[in-house]
Design an enzyme around this catalytic site. Structure first.
Site, PDB file in Angstrom:
ATOM      1  N   LYS A  14      27.085   2.421 -11.500  1.00  0.00           N
ATOM      2  CA  LYS A  14      27.001   2.225 -12.948  1.00  0.00           C
ATOM      3  C   LYS A  14      27.966   3.160 -13.691  1.00  0.00           C
ATOM      4  O   LYS A  14      28.670   2.736 -14.602  1.00  0.00           O
ATOM      5  CB  LYS A  14      25.568   2.447 -13.433  1.00  0.00           C
ATOM      6  CG  LYS A  14      24.572   1.428 -12.874  1.00  0.00           C
ATOM      7  CD  LYS A  14      23.189   1.594 -13.441  1.00  0.00           C
ATOM      8  CE  LYS A  14      22.523   2.874 -12.972  1.00  0.00           C
ATOM      9  NZ  LYS A  14      22.284   2.880 -11.511  1.00  0.00           N
ATOM     10  N   THR A  15      27.998   4.419 -13.294  1.00  0.00           N
ATOM     11  CA  THR A  15      28.922   5.370 -13.928  1.00  0.00           C
ATOM     12  C   THR A  15      30.366   4.975 -13.657  1.00  0.00           C
ATOM     13  O   THR A  15      31.217   5.017 -14.553  1.00  0.00           O
ATOM     14  CB  THR A  15      28.644   6.792 -13.420  1.00  0.00           C
ATOM     15  OG1 THR A  15      27.289   7.147 -13.708  1.00  0.00           O
ATOM     16  CG2 THR A  15      29.578   7.784 -14.095  1.00  0.00           C
ATOM     17  N   ASP A  65      24.001   8.199 -19.687  1.00  0.00           N
ATOM     18  CA  ASP A  65      23.273   7.929 -18.453  1.00  0.00           C
ATOM     19  C   ASP A  65      21.780   8.141 -18.705  1.00  0.00           C
ATOM     20  O   ASP A  65      21.387   8.901 -19.588  1.00  0.00           O
ATOM     21  CB  ASP A  65      23.770   8.874 -17.357  1.00  0.00           C
ATOM     22  CG  ASP A  65      23.410   8.383 -15.967  1.00  0.00           C
ATOM     23  OD1 ASP A  65      22.918   7.240 -15.845  1.00  0.00           O
ATOM     24  OD2 ASP A  65      23.622   9.146 -15.006  1.00  0.00           O
ATOM     25  N   THR A  83      18.174   3.095 -14.641  1.00  0.00           N
ATOM     26  CA  THR A  83      17.539   2.599 -13.427  1.00  0.00           C
ATOM     27  C   THR A  83      16.207   1.925 -13.740  1.00  0.00           C
ATOM     28  O   THR A  83      15.594   1.337 -12.854  1.00  0.00           O
ATOM     29  CB  THR A  83      17.294   3.762 -12.439  1.00  0.00           C
ATOM     30  OG1 THR A  83      16.508   4.772 -13.085  1.00  0.00           O
ATOM     31  CG2 THR A  83      18.611   4.374 -11.993  1.00  0.00           C
ATOM     32  N   ARG A  95      26.851   5.003  -2.802  1.00  0.00           N
ATOM     33  CA  ARG A  95      26.735   6.461  -2.811  1.00  0.00           C
ATOM     34  C   ARG A  95      26.241   6.968  -1.461  1.00  0.00           C
ATOM     35  O   ARG A  95      26.748   7.960  -0.926  1.00  0.00           O
ATOM     36  CB  ARG A  95      25.782   6.917  -3.917  1.00  0.00           C
ATOM     37  CG  ARG A  95      25.624   8.445  -4.006  1.00  0.00           C
ATOM     38  CD  ARG A  95      24.635   8.812  -5.096  1.00  0.00           C
ATOM     39  NE  ARG A  95      25.123   8.397  -6.392  1.00  0.00           N
ATOM     40  CZ  ARG A  95      24.356   8.240  -7.468  1.00  0.00           C
ATOM     41  NH1 ARG A  95      23.045   8.438  -7.371  1.00  0.00           N
ATOM     42  NH2 ARG A  95      24.874   7.882  -8.626  1.00  0.00           N
TER      43      ARG A  95
END
Length: 342
Positions: free
Chosen positions: A66-67, A111, A160, A219
């Site tokens: 997402k980032t 975020d 999330t 990740r």
């Protein structure tokens, strides 16, 4: 003081490494094809008109990019991006400082936007729609407000837990994008790309063995790649192939399904202690010695996605796939204490 310096230095080096692995354009971002296609049209149209990009909400489990996607959007639009997070913005003044620092068309990335306080959310409404905020000065009968005009900007929120965002805030996002878990073939591409950036020699079979064990998450894939690199450096002459990857990941107790020790303990408790369920999450948490929130947010999503567990109104149920994995023959389900609705 020396320990603090060392720790901060290591963290900074790790952040720089993660930044180096981050794709810079849509073409470099593997997977999520349908979502990328929508965003590319969204960004290109705004760029051709010369308008500020509409607000974007990025949702999905942790570690899916997402980032990274927010950085790509800002780069594709040709604007600067400032970042913050929901828990950090505590007072209206914090939000005002962020918004006043933006130039026309800039991107503000928040975020964990679901963790904004209700008070801050209310300031966001006018900022997102009409590009101003009213700051209240003083309190009581002598209170007054000052209107601050801000430049047209783009808010990109990442979450999330989309359901925790209030409806008024969620409705102000013009584009909602949900990122899903990745297939092993896509993760293999990500691992091979990261290995190339980090100068790690790896063959396709080794990359695929890592990809199939990283829970569909880039990740985790990059973290496992670093561990396999370390293992290969000490144990396998810096050669990463399928055998090296399997040996390295088995040392972390990660099996061919991507399940780790805690996942297996969860399934074994569900099958052996509770006869496959249904069982309440609190009973499971006590049996495992783990917090309910950790089980629900960290372990269960992947187990459910892979078809090992079902969530039902009566509790958690082990599936036939879980029973087959552990060689358990499950009998008939226990009747529920709750009456049928129909």
């Amino acid at each position: 003081m020396e320990e603090q310096f060392i720790t901060s230095t290591l963290n900074r080096r790790e952040d720089q490494l993660d930044t180096g692995l981050r794709p810079q354009s849509f073409d470099e971002f593997p997977g999520q094809e349908s979502q990328k296609a929508k965003l590319q049209i969204f960004v290109q149209a705004a760029r051709e008109r010369g308008d500020a990009l509409g607000h974007v909400l990025l949702a999905g489990p942790p570690g899916l990019g997402k980032t990274t996607m927010a950085h790509i959007i800002a780069h594709a639009r040709g604007t600067e991006m400032k970042t913050s997070s929901g828990p950090v913005i505590e007072k209206p003044g914090d939000l005002a400082g962020l918004l006043m620092s933006l130039e026309e068309g800039d991107v503000l990335f928040i975020d964990e936007i679901h963790r904004l306080s209700t008070n801050i959310e209310e300031y966001m409404y006018s900022a997102m729609e009409d590009f101003y905020i009213d700051i209240v000065l003083d309190q009581g009968a002598g209170s007054r407000s000052i209107r601050l005009d801000i430049q047209p900007f783009t808010l990109i929120g990442a979450t999330t837990r989309e359901g925790m965002i209030s409806s008024p805030l969620r409705s102000r996002f013009g584009m909602k994008v949900r990122l899903d878990y990745y297939q092993a073939e896509v993760l293999q591409v990500i691992i091979e790309r990261s290995a190339g950036i980090l100068n790690i020699p790896i063959d396709p079979d080794g990359a695929f063995e890592i990809a199939r064990r990283c829970r569909g998450t880039p990740r985790i894939a990059n973290n496992l790649l670093r561990w396999v690199r370390d293992y290969a450096q000490i144990k396998a002459n810096n050669e990463i192939n399928a055998d090296t990857a399997i040996a390295a990941l088995e040392m972390l107790e990660i099996d061919h399904d991507g399940l780790d020790d805690m996942d297996n303990r969860y399934l074994e408790a569900l099958l052996h202690k509770f006869d496959g369920g249904p069982v309440g999450i609190k009973n499971l948490a006590i049996a495992l010695g783990e917090e309910v929130g950790t089980i629900e947010e960290v372990y269960e999503p992947f187990l459910i996605q892979e078809g090992f567990v079902q969530r039902t109104p009566q509790g958690r149920l082990a599936t036939g796939k879980a029973a087959e994995r552990f060689g358990v023959i499950m009998g008939p389900r226990k009747p529920s204490d709750q009456p049928d609705l129909l």
